[in-house]
Design an enzyme around this catalytic site. Structure first.
Site, PDB file in Angstrom:
ATOM      1  N   SER A  31      67.809  84.831  25.259  1.00  0.00           N
ATOM      2  CA  SER A  31      69.105  84.163  25.289  1.00  0.00           C
ATOM      3  C   SER A  31      69.102  82.895  24.418  1.00  0.00           C
ATOM      4  CB  SER A  31      69.479  83.896  26.753  1.00  0.00           C
ATOM      5  OG  SER A  31      70.799  83.491  26.864  1.00  0.00           O
ATOM      6  N   ASP A  41      76.879  93.422  27.338  1.00  0.00           N
ATOM      7  CA  ASP A  41      76.500  92.017  27.519  1.00  0.00           C
ATOM      8  C   ASP A  41      77.740  91.145  27.317  1.00  0.00           C
ATOM      9  OD1 ASP A  41      75.526  89.416  27.216  1.00  0.00           O
ATOM     10  OD2 ASP A  41      73.656  90.091  26.294  1.00  0.00           O
ATOM     11  N   HIS A  66      73.686  90.735  30.404  1.00  0.00           N
ATOM     12  CA  HIS A  66      72.843  89.772  29.688  1.00  0.00           C
ATOM     13  C   HIS A  66      71.423  89.708  30.258  1.00  0.00           C
ATOM     14  CE1 HIS A  66      72.603  86.588  26.741  1.00  0.00           C
ATOM     15  NE2 HIS A  66      72.170  85.716  27.627  1.00  0.00           N
TER      16      HIS A  66
HETATM   17  C1  MLT Z   1      73.550  80.047  23.985  1.00  0.00           C
HETATM   18  O1  MLT Z   1      74.244  79.084  24.260  1.00  0.00           O
HETATM   19  O2  MLT Z   1      72.493  79.965  23.350  1.00  0.00           O
HETATM   20  C2  MLT Z   1      74.035  81.366  24.450  1.00  0.00           C
HETATM   21  O3  MLT Z   1      75.329  81.266  24.930  1.00  0.00           O
HETATM   22  C3  MLT Z   1      73.125  81.959  25.458  1.00  0.00           C
HETATM   23  C4  MLT Z   1      73.049  81.089  26.676  1.00  0.00           C
HETATM   24  O4  MLT Z   1      73.897  81.224  27.564  1.00  0.00           O
HETATM   25  O5  MLT Z   1      72.163  80.286  26.736  1.00  0.00           O
END
Ligand code: MLT
Length: 197
Positions: free
Chosen positions: A99, A149, A180
């Site tokens: 992520s 996702d 996700h």
């Molecule tokens: C991010 O901000 O890098 C993406 O949205 C993934 C997350 O939720 O961290």
């Protein structure tokens, strides 16, 4: 940067957690991927309501591009310092990110040539658009993604894969249907890929 380093074999797994995680989170994953590897697990330097991240965002899915560039350089510089301090080969670093951690790993690939030997990106997004990527012909990438996702739509996964491939990278996408979430089968697929690179 706050981190853990465990000395093992030549390969160095750079572990990059998701939002709200720490440098402890992905240690069991490294153990599954390659129990012999050296491990450099880093904590993101930014916090959002107390949750560690690798760079700031303006809202869900909208990145603060200036901070992303700054933090990507910070991580890139940190890798050079860590290689010197812990005496590992800087050219053997394989990123394993989930992520937000996958997004900073993707950003390393987008901004710096030879930043990584290879990368395993679980549920990454396109870190930046409209830029020229460095030559990635020696940098294979595994992407674990979810067809459903909600944070990274399948079309964005494909866009990322196309951008990396256009820069010469050999990309493998493994699709899941668990949103996700990082799933066990996704990790198994990445292990299979890892064993062949
Ligand atoms: C991010 O901000 O890098 C993406 O949205 C993934 C997350 O939720 O961290």
């Amino acid at each position: 940067m706050k981190h853990i380093f465990n000395k093992g074999s030549e390969r160095v797994l750079l572990l990059l957690h998701g939002t709200g995680g720490t440098e402890q989170d992905l240690l069991p994953l490294a153990e599954m991927l390659d129990p012999d590897a050296s491990v450099l697990s880093v904590r993101g330097n930014v916090t959002e309501n107390g949750m560690p991240r690798f760079f700031r965002r303006l809202s869900e899915g909208v990145f603060d591009e200036e901070d992303l560039i700054f933090r990507t350089k910070e991580l890139h510089d940190f890798l050079a310092e860590a290689a010197e301090k812990y005496q590992f080969n800087r050219e053997n670093v394989i990123a394993v990110g989930y992520s937000n951690g996958a997004n900073i790993a993707g950003s390393l690939l987008f901004h710096y040539e030879k930043a990584l030997k290879a990368a395993i990106l679980y549920h990454p997004m396109v870190p930046r658009r409209g830029m020229e990527l460095p030559d990635l012909s020696t940098t294979p990438v595994f992407i674990g993604a979810g067809k459903n996702d909600p944070i990274c739509p399948a079309s964005e996964t494909e866009e990322l894969s196309n951008l990396l491939e256009a820069a010469g990278s050999k990309v493998e996408i493994h699709w899941e249907y668990q949103g996700h979430q990082l799933t066990h089968t996704e990790v198994q697929a990445s292990k299979k890929w890892y064993d062949l690179i």
